[in-house]
Design an enzyme around this catalytic site. Structure first.
Site, PDB file in Angstrom:
ATOM      1  N   ILE A 148      25.658 -24.805  12.231  1.00 41.87           N
ATOM      2  CA  ILE A 148      26.361 -24.693  10.634  1.00 41.87           C
ATOM      3  C   ILE A 148      26.814 -25.894   9.994  1.00 41.87           C
ATOM      4  CG2 ILE A 148      27.146 -22.182  10.686  1.00 41.87           C
ATOM      5  CD1 ILE A 148      29.853 -23.383  11.569  1.00 41.87           C
TER       6      ILE A 148
ATOM      7  N   GLY B 251      27.043 -33.741  11.577  1.00 42.73           N
ATOM      8  CA  GLY B 251      27.580 -34.894  11.017  1.00 42.73           C
ATOM      9  C   GLY B 251      26.911 -36.266  11.695  1.00 42.73           C
TER      10      GLY B 251
ATOM     11  N   PHE C 117      27.974 -37.736  14.082  1.00 42.35           N
ATOM     12  CA  PHE C 117      28.427 -37.948  15.441  1.00 42.35           C
ATOM     13  C   PHE C 117      27.924 -36.794  16.377  1.00 42.35           C
ATOM     14  CE2 PHE C 117      31.579 -40.704  13.163  1.00 42.35           C
ATOM     15  CZ  PHE C 117      31.004 -41.846  13.833  1.00 42.35           C
ATOM     16  N   GLY C 118      27.679 -35.697  15.732  1.00 46.25           N
ATOM     17  CA  GLY C 118      27.368 -34.627  16.584  1.00 46.25           C
ATOM     18  C   GLY C 118      27.309 -33.322  15.602  1.00 46.25           C
ATOM     19  N   THR C 119      27.081 -31.942  16.181  1.00 46.49           N
ATOM     20  CA  THR C 119      26.813 -30.936  15.577  1.00 46.49           C
ATOM     21  C   THR C 119      27.944 -29.902  15.455  1.00 46.49           C
ATOM     22  OG1 THR C 119      25.938 -29.910  17.608  1.00 46.49           O
ATOM     23  CG2 THR C 119      24.352 -31.117  16.249  1.00 46.49           C
TER      24      THR C 119
ATOM     25  N   LYS D  43      32.812 -27.870  17.363  1.00 45.94           N
ATOM     26  CA  LYS D  43      32.208 -29.280  17.088  1.00 45.94           C
ATOM     27  C   LYS D  43      31.823 -29.847  18.380  1.00 45.94           C
ATOM     28  CE  LYS D  43      33.365 -33.240  14.626  1.00 45.94           C
ATOM     29  NZ  LYS D  43      34.177 -33.942  13.462  1.00 45.94           N
TER      30      LYS D  43
ATOM     31  N   ASP E 146      39.137 -39.783   5.915  1.00 42.64           N
ATOM     32  CA  ASP E 146      37.748 -39.372   5.508  1.00 42.64           C
ATOM     33  C   ASP E 146      37.817 -37.964   4.554  1.00 42.64           C
ATOM     34  OD1 ASP E 146      35.015 -39.778   5.129  1.00 42.64           O
ATOM     35  OD2 ASP E 146      34.562 -38.869   7.149  1.00 42.64           O
TER      36      ASP E 146
HETATM   37  N1  LIG Z   1      35.643 -25.041  11.356  1.00 39.49           N
HETATM   38  C1  LIG Z   1      34.878 -25.016  10.745  1.00 39.49           C
HETATM   39  N2  LIG Z   1      34.260 -23.788  10.196  1.00 39.49           N
HETATM   40  C2  LIG Z   1      33.170 -23.914   9.546  1.00 39.49           C
HETATM   41  N3  LIG Z   1      32.482 -24.967   9.116  1.00 39.49           N
HETATM   42  C3  LIG Z   1      32.698 -26.031   9.776  1.00 39.49           C
HETATM   43  C4  LIG Z   1      33.908 -26.179  10.500  1.00 39.49           C
HETATM   44  N4  LIG Z   1      34.015 -27.354  10.827  1.00 39.49           N
HETATM   45  C5  LIG Z   1      32.871 -28.012  10.491  1.00 39.49           C
HETATM   46  N5  LIG Z   1      32.175 -27.348   9.593  1.00 39.49           N
HETATM   47  C6  LIG Z   1      30.980 -27.505   8.926  1.00 39.49           C
HETATM   48  O1  LIG Z   1      30.334 -28.764   9.902  1.00 39.49           O
HETATM   49  C7  LIG Z   1      30.115 -29.881   8.975  1.00 39.49           C
HETATM   50  C8  LIG Z   1      30.412 -31.189   9.889  1.00 39.49           C
HETATM   51  O2  LIG Z   1      31.668 -31.294  10.405  1.00 39.49           O
HETATM   52  P1  LIG Z   1      32.452 -32.310  10.570  1.00 39.49           P
HETATM   53  O3  LIG Z   1      32.696 -33.068   9.269  1.00 39.49           O
HETATM   54  O4  LIG Z   1      33.840 -31.873  11.300  1.00 39.49           O
HETATM   55  O5  LIG Z   1      31.630 -33.275  11.319  1.00 39.49           O
HETATM   56  P2  LIG Z   1      31.296 -34.710  11.422  1.00 39.49           P
HETATM   57  O6  LIG Z   1      30.320 -34.992  12.537  1.00 39.49           O
HETATM   58  O7  LIG Z   1      32.402 -35.569  11.558  1.00 39.49           O
HETATM   59  O8  LIG Z   1      30.514 -35.139   9.987  1.00 39.49           O
HETATM   60  P3  LIG Z   1      30.493 -36.154   9.164  1.00 39.49           P
HETATM   61  O9  LIG Z   1      29.902 -37.031   9.630  1.00 39.49           O
HETATM   62  O10 LIG Z   1      29.537 -35.634   7.740  1.00 39.49           O
HETATM   63  O11 LIG Z   1      31.951 -36.347   8.714  1.00 39.49           O
HETATM   64  C9  LIG Z   1      31.238 -29.554   7.871  1.00 39.49           C
HETATM   65  O12 LIG Z   1      30.921 -30.186   6.693  1.00 39.49           O
HETATM   66  C10 LIG Z   1      31.074 -28.179   7.867  1.00 39.49           C
HETATM   67  O13 LIG Z   1      30.059 -27.921   6.674  1.00 39.49           O
END
Ligand SMILES: Nc1ncnc2c1ncn2[C@@H]1O[C@H](COP(=O)(O)OP(=O)(O)OP(=O)(O)O)[C@@H](O)[C@H]1O
Length: 367
Positions: free
Chosen positions: A29, A32, A34-36, A59, A156
């Protein structure tokens, strides 16, 4: 997708009990830097095959990196209606990444982000209804009031890090991968936060910033809900400051000096417009009510000390309609009326203490 795997040690964040559990990944879903993030269900390894819990959002980020993530630590300390809640956590090797160990954070799942909601409206040439903007903004400010009371700075804030449920209008701040508990007079890196949402003191290299950088982010997010696109879209980190100066006017020397005495980048000191700041705000946010423009003018301010703090934001007149117990909004998805007053005002004793004197203005409906 639906891949099932057994993890021997899954810790329940609420009870602290560690047990073997079966994880069923359903769909990706989010992706990001750093990960998925995947949608998944969990069940106790000893439970019958139909006793799935969830769906949750998992995450997955590399467990050891040079970049220090305090996400697990912070999510374990927090419990608030407007902060995404951590249900379980575990480490597990990632087959797609040479078996490297990944940290898995199992969180409550919400259907979409504020970014997708804003884009949905924008692509139909519409903007969110002001009542929805009020309900969403109030919840972000309430979440920040809670986080900032512990010194936790998200670092952020942006629409894709804000989860919403468009049926109920519930909102939760997510992605604590950049978050940090700021200590007084302890420097922190200034190269954090996504460009369009970076506070001006970060752009000029301030390292002794405060949680007020999140308030700048909140101002940018509210602004984006009104205009359907990021309000300051700089093409590079320095041009970001130029975009800000188009609306706010040039930053003054004191602000630059207070932020970073050794800053030697562009100052954008000549005025780009002759009109008054208030006129530019009204023009930029032509769909916003005067009280909404007033709130934005008190959030998007150069000096962090002059930006409103969460209690004053929650007490701002922009949120006055929400104080009535009868306040309702129409959900975009269900097209029915939603009572939101109770969900917005179920302040805990801790929150009420933190809000202090502002409580009277936040709670009392004088209409
Ligand atoms: N609890 C959740 N419920 C539903 N979707 C989520 C949830 N947590 C994250 N997501 C989805 O996953 C995406 C990426 O999550 P997150 O921002 O925590 O990861 P990231 O690796 O830090 O991303 P980025 O580098 O874009 O900041 C969010 O924009 C959202 O679309």
């Amino acid at each position: 997708m639906a891949i099932e795997y057994l993890v021997e040690e899954v810790t329940n964040n609420h009870t602290n009990v560690t047990k073997p559990m079966i994880i069923k990944d359903i769909a990706k879903i989010g992706e990001g830097a750093f990960g998925t993030v995947t949608q998944a269900q969990l069940r106790n390894a000893t439970a019958s095959e139909d006793q799935w819990l969830g769906p949750f959002a998992i995450k997955k980020v590399p467990a050891q990196t040079e970049y220090k993530s305090r996400e697990l630590e912070i999510l374990r300390q927090t419990s608030h209606p407007n902060v995404v809640s951590l249900k379980y956590f575990f480490n597990y090797p990632n087959a797609e990444d040479r078996g490297k160990l990944y940290q898995h954070l199992v969180m409550e799942s919400l259907p979409c982000t504020l970014q997708t909601e804003i884009k949905r409206y924008h692509s139909s040439n519409l903007i969110l209804h002001e009542s929805h903007i009020q309900v969403y903004s109030f919840q972000i400010a309430r979440g920040m009031n809670y986080l900032h009371s512990f010194g936790i700075c998200h670092r952020d804030i942006k629409p894709s890090n804000i989860l919403i449920d468009p049926d109920t209008l519930v909102l939760k701040i997510c992605d604590f991968g950049s978050a940090k508990k700021l200590e007084y007079n302890q420097p922190s890196v200034s190269y954090i936060c996504s460009r369009y949402y970076r506070a001006p003191e970060l752009i000029v290299g301030c390292s002794l910033y405060t949680t007020q950088i999140d308030i700048w982010g909140l101002g940018c997010v509210i602004a984006e809900m009104f205009i359907g696109k990021p309000v300051f879209q700089g093409q590079d980190p320095m041009l970001q400051l130029r975009e800000i100066s188009k609306l706010l006017g040039p930053p003054d020397k004191e602000f630059i000096y207070e932020s970073n005495p050794s800053y030697n980048g562009p100052m954008y000191s000549h005025r780009l417009y002759t009109s008054k700041v208030s006129t530019r705000f009204q023009k930029t946010f032509s769909h916003a009510s005067p009280v909404a423009v007033d709130l934005l003018m008190n959030l998007l301010v150069y000096r962090p000390q002059d930006r409103l703090r969460p209690p004053a934001i929650l007490a701002h007149d922009f949120f006055k309609p929400l104080r009535s117990p009868d306040f309702q909004v129409i959900s975009r998805t269900t097209n029915s009326r939603v009572d939101v007053h109770n969900m917005l005002y179920n302040f805990s004793d801790y929150e009420l203490r933190v809000l202090g004197d502002a409580v009277k203005e936040i709670l009392v409906d004088e209409s």
